[in-house]
Design a protein around this motif. Structure first.
Motif, mmCIF file in Angstrom:
data_model
loop_
_atom_site.group_PDB
_atom_site.id
_atom_site.type_symbol
_atom_site.label_atom_id
_atom_site.label_comp_id
_atom_site.label_asym_id
_atom_site.label_seq_id
_atom_site.Cartn_x
_atom_site.Cartn_y
_atom_site.Cartn_z
ATOM 1 N N ASP A 1 0.826 -1.197 0.000
ATOM 2 C CA ASP A 1 0.000 0.000 0.000
ATOM 3 C C ASP A 1 0.871 1.263 0.000
ATOM 4 N N VAL A 2 1.847 1.255 -0.916
ATOM 5 C CA VAL A 2 2.727 2.421 -1.079
ATOM 6 C C VAL A 2 2.822 2.724 -2.569
ATOM 7 N N THR A 3 3.631 3.723 -2.939
ATOM 8 C CA THR A 3 3.806 4.008 -4.366
ATOM 9 C C THR A 3 5.059 3.284 -4.878
ATOM 10 N N THR A 4 5.202 3.232 -6.201
ATOM 11 C CA THR A 4 6.391 2.552 -6.749
ATOM 12 C C THR A 4 7.661 3.337 -6.397
ATOM 13 N N ALA A 5 7.548 4.679 -6.308
ATOM 14 C CA ALA A 5 8.736 5.466 -5.904
ATOM 15 C C ALA A 5 9.142 5.058 -4.488
ATOM 16 N N GLN A 6 8.166 4.852 -3.626
ATOM 17 C CA GLN A 6 8.490 4.448 -2.245
ATOM 18 C C GLN A 6 9.152 3.065 -2.225
ATOM 19 N N VAL A 7 8.709 2.178 -3.129
ATOM 20 C CA VAL A 7 9.345 0.844 -3.203
ATOM 21 C C VAL A 7 10.832 1.014 -3.542
ATOM 22 N N LEU A 8 11.129 1.906 -4.502
ATOM 23 C CA LEU A 8 12.533 2.070 -4.910
ATOM 24 C C LEU A 8 13.376 2.686 -3.782
ATOM 25 N N LEU A 9 12.773 3.606 -3.033
ATOM 26 C CA LEU A 9 13.521 4.208 -1.917
ATOM 27 C C LEU A 9 13.751 3.165 -0.829
ATOM 28 N N ARG A 10 12.743 2.340 -0.609
ATOM 29 C CA ARG A 10 12.869 1.292 0.407
ATOM 30 C C ARG A 10 13.920 0.264 -0.018
ATOM 31 N N TYR A 11 13.981 0.014 -1.328
ATOM 32 C CA TYR A 11 14.950 -0.960 -1.847
ATOM 33 C C TYR A 11 16.377 -0.565 -1.430
#
Ligand SMILES: NC(=O)c1ccc[n+]([C@@H]2O[C@H](COP(=O)([O-])OP(=O)(O)OC[C@H]3O[C@@H](n4cnc5c(N)ncnc54)[C@H](OP(=O)(O)O)[C@@H]3O)[C@@H](O)[C@H]2O)c1
Length: 614
Positions: free
Chosen positions: A533-543
């Motif tokens: 339940d996040v955005t794809t940009a947040q996925v990349l930052l989390r990565y």
């Protein structure tokens, strides 16, 4: 109550096996929660004013700097002389070789503002290692490491950096290996000792070898611990303890020197008054019956910085709030930068990575401070050495100019941002330049020093020879430029990797017409984003966080600024990280020539903006 004490200042000392004397009670400066850290300064002052002469700290507690300031305070006010105090510290558990010991103690001494400490301990025989990427794994540590480090401590004692040396959390096997292979017997073993974890055999073993035992967590489960729900007896109203306390108006005594920690003045004062009485042997035996061999779970500010969602501990003991807000905007967005930084501070960003734009950052930060959004101390400001500077003697003046532009007395981190000169070819004499960075840190103009865009060979050209290691390396990390080898190398050196351009080619890059995948609409990323339940940009930052690095991301869009900080409450699985690694093409957004070209353009704009400052 159990710890109501006799109204007497404790002055008793115990002689250690090396002939030095150790005061009979210590004041502990370990905090469970980093938000309590600053309270240590006043509590050490209160403890010394209350008669305590022994202060216990450690690299791991992140309180050496506060102990240093407090000790300076009580000495300056004539309350004690240095020689009246007994200061104990402990080595970082990253210290695994003989050669690392002396530089590490020198760093501790700098934080403590002292020429020597009274006691340095090996904090642990390797059992807490292997926690996170970049830290020694258990398999990399052996008995030999401990012996090597012990030899390093012997060197430090010979150089008078410490008067005594000892160990902590060593069991009898660990102790025996030191005793078998070394000339010096540890003066002290600091271990947990309290009614539910009496450690009777180990205490007896140490005492048989004439090794003083100092006992931490002496109140055991008697006091509330924020990280467990165990409620083992005895409790504070235990009838037997209460009867003993009333009888003597005192606390327990098990021939163990207690290290009591508290931030409450009334506890600090009463804890210092435990002398002038002794429990009868029968009473000690009765208290020993509470022993359940239950140890308190290991937890400290240091662990917290691994597990903490929003800070990282740097190798020099300073704390870096994460993620970092990038400010290297294209020149057509400079007009939006002041507002963007204000929105960032308002949304909770604390680390600001400045560029050739310090004048604009100064305006925004000053306004944020004026409005009461934040204090200077809460911010972590990163600045970069101008690329024109290639010699040691020019580093300090360059930072002084940066500070003038930032309108600040210090920065938190100063970075040599390129191992290449402006033509992009000839290398600087990096070691000479780095010595200039060390000068700047020594002068207090920056709290930490680091590098940017350093390759492995650049790091190798300074690491073996420098006094202070770079705390960070700011390099590009994203799905199309995973930079795996360099990230791992830095992490092995305990250098924190700050990952710039974390959104890679997933966001538009003006000079690039055809971008490699993944885009922000990539189905694989979209699926992960939905799952959390996040955005794809947040996925990349989390990565990049899952890779053990710290993202530096920029935006001038209020929603993006808020969203990009909201990445600390979910985690990707190892498999998801591997999937994202699979996009790698070794294709950087910022190759060296682009970085140098961008720098020249920004300098031109900066000097047009304000000739006097740049
Ligand atoms: N040390 C070095 O040599 C070096 C080199 C390059 C960069 N850096 C540092 O690293 C920072 C970040 O690198 P970068 O500038 O390439 O940053 P980035 O964060 O990877 O990309 C920034 C771009 O992404 C967009 N964006 C940000 N958040 C978004 C979101 N949630 N959704 C969609 N788009 C989003 C931004 O547009 P909007 O403004 O519209 O949001 C902007 O165009 C720099 O500012 C600088 O501080 C250092």
């Amino acid at each position: 109550m159990y710890w109501v004490q006799a109204n007497r200042v404790y002055t008793e000392k115990v002689q250690m096996n090396d002939g030095h004397w150790i005061p009979g009670i210590a004041f502990g400066t370990y905090v469970y929660n980093l938000t309590e850290r600053t309270g240590v300064y006043q509590s050490v002052i209160t403890a010394v004013e209350g008669g305590c002469r022994h202060i216990d700290t450690a690299y791991l507690y992140l309180t050496e700097d506060l102990v240093g300031k407090a000790v300076e305070n009580v000495i300056d006010r004539g309350i004690v002389k240095r020689e009246d105090l007994f200061i104990t510290t402990k080595l970082s558990f990253r210290v695994l070789t003989r050669a690392q010991v002396i530089p590490s103690i020198k760093e501790s001494l700098k934080r403590l503002k002292l020429d020597y400490v009274d006691l340095v301990l090996i904090h642990t025989p390797c059992d807490v290692l292997g926690l996170k990427p970049g830290f020694p794994k258990k398999s990399e540590c052996s008995r030999n490491h401990t012996l090597e480090v012990w030899k390093g401590l012997e060197d430090a004692k010979r150089l008078c950096l410490t008067r005594s040396i000892g160990v902590s959390n060593f069991n009898s096997t660990d102790m025996a290996s030191i005793l078998a292979d070394s000339d010096t017997v540890p003066a002290v073993n600091q271990i947990e000792t309290n009614p539910t974890f009496a450690h009777q055999e180990l205490v007896a073993y140490c005492q048989s070898k004439n090794i003083v035992v100092t006992g931490y967590a002496p109140f055991g489960f008697l006091v509330s611990r924020p990280f467990n729900d165990l409620a083992l007896p005895p409790t504070v109203d235990d009838p037997f303890l209460v009867s003993q306390a009333e009888k003597y108006d005192v606390t327990i005594d098990r021939c163990i020197i207690p290290i009591a920690a508290s931030l409450k003045p009334e506890h600090i004062k009463s804890n210092m008054r435990t002398a002038g009485f002794a429990l009868r042997e029968k009473a000690i035996l009765r208290i020993n019956k509470y022993d359940r061999n239950v140890k308190l779970p290991a937890k400290s500010a240091y662990y917290e910085t691994f597990q903490s969602k929003d800070v990282r501990l740097l190798i020099d003991g300073n704390i870096l709030p994460i993620p970092a807000f990038g400010t290297a905007v294209p020149v057509n967005q400079l007009k939006d930068l002041r507002q963007a930084v204000l929105w960032a501070i308002e949304s909770g960003w604390r680390t600001i990575d400045t560029d050739v734009n310090e004048d604009i950052i100064a305006e925004a930060v000053n306004e944020a401070i004026r409005c009461g959004l934040v204090t200077r101390e809460e911010l972590f400001i990163i600045a970069r050495l101008p690329l024109e500077v290639a010699k040691r003697k020019r580093v300090v003046p360059a930072l002084e100019s940066t500070l003038k532009r930032l309108q600040m007395d210090y920065v938190d981190l100063f970075i040599v941002n390129s191992p290449l000169n402006l033509s992009g070819k000839k290398k600087f004499n990096l070691l000479d330049l780095w010595t200039g960075m060390e000068d700047a840190k020594e002068l207090g103009l920056t709290k930490s020093i680091g590098v940017g865009n350093f390759r492995k060979e650049d790091l190798i050209s300074i690491l073996p020879y420098c006094t202070t290691k770079p705390a960070v390396n700011e390099i590009e990390v994203n799905p199309t430029f995973t930079n795996i080898e360099l990230v791992e190398y830095c992490q092995k050196q305990a250098i924190i990797v700050m990952a710039y351009a974390p959104l890679g080619f997933a966001v538009p890059r003006p000079e690039v017409t055809k971008r490699p995948p993944p885009s922000l609409t990539d189905p694989v990323l979209v699926k992960m984003a939905k799952k959390y339940d996040v955005t794809t940009a947040q996925v990349l930052l989390r990565y990049v966080i899952e890779r053990g690095t710290v993202p530096i991301t920029r935006s001038v869009n209020k929603n993006h600024i808020k969203q990009n900080r909201d990445i600390l409450n979910f985690t990707l699985t190892d498999e998801e990280v591997d999937i994202i690694n699979g996009y790698n093409k070794n294709w950087p957004v910022y190759p060296a020539e682009k970085r140098l070209n961008d720098y020249n353009i920004k300098m031109e704009h900066a000097s047009r903006r304000n000739k006097k400052l740049y």
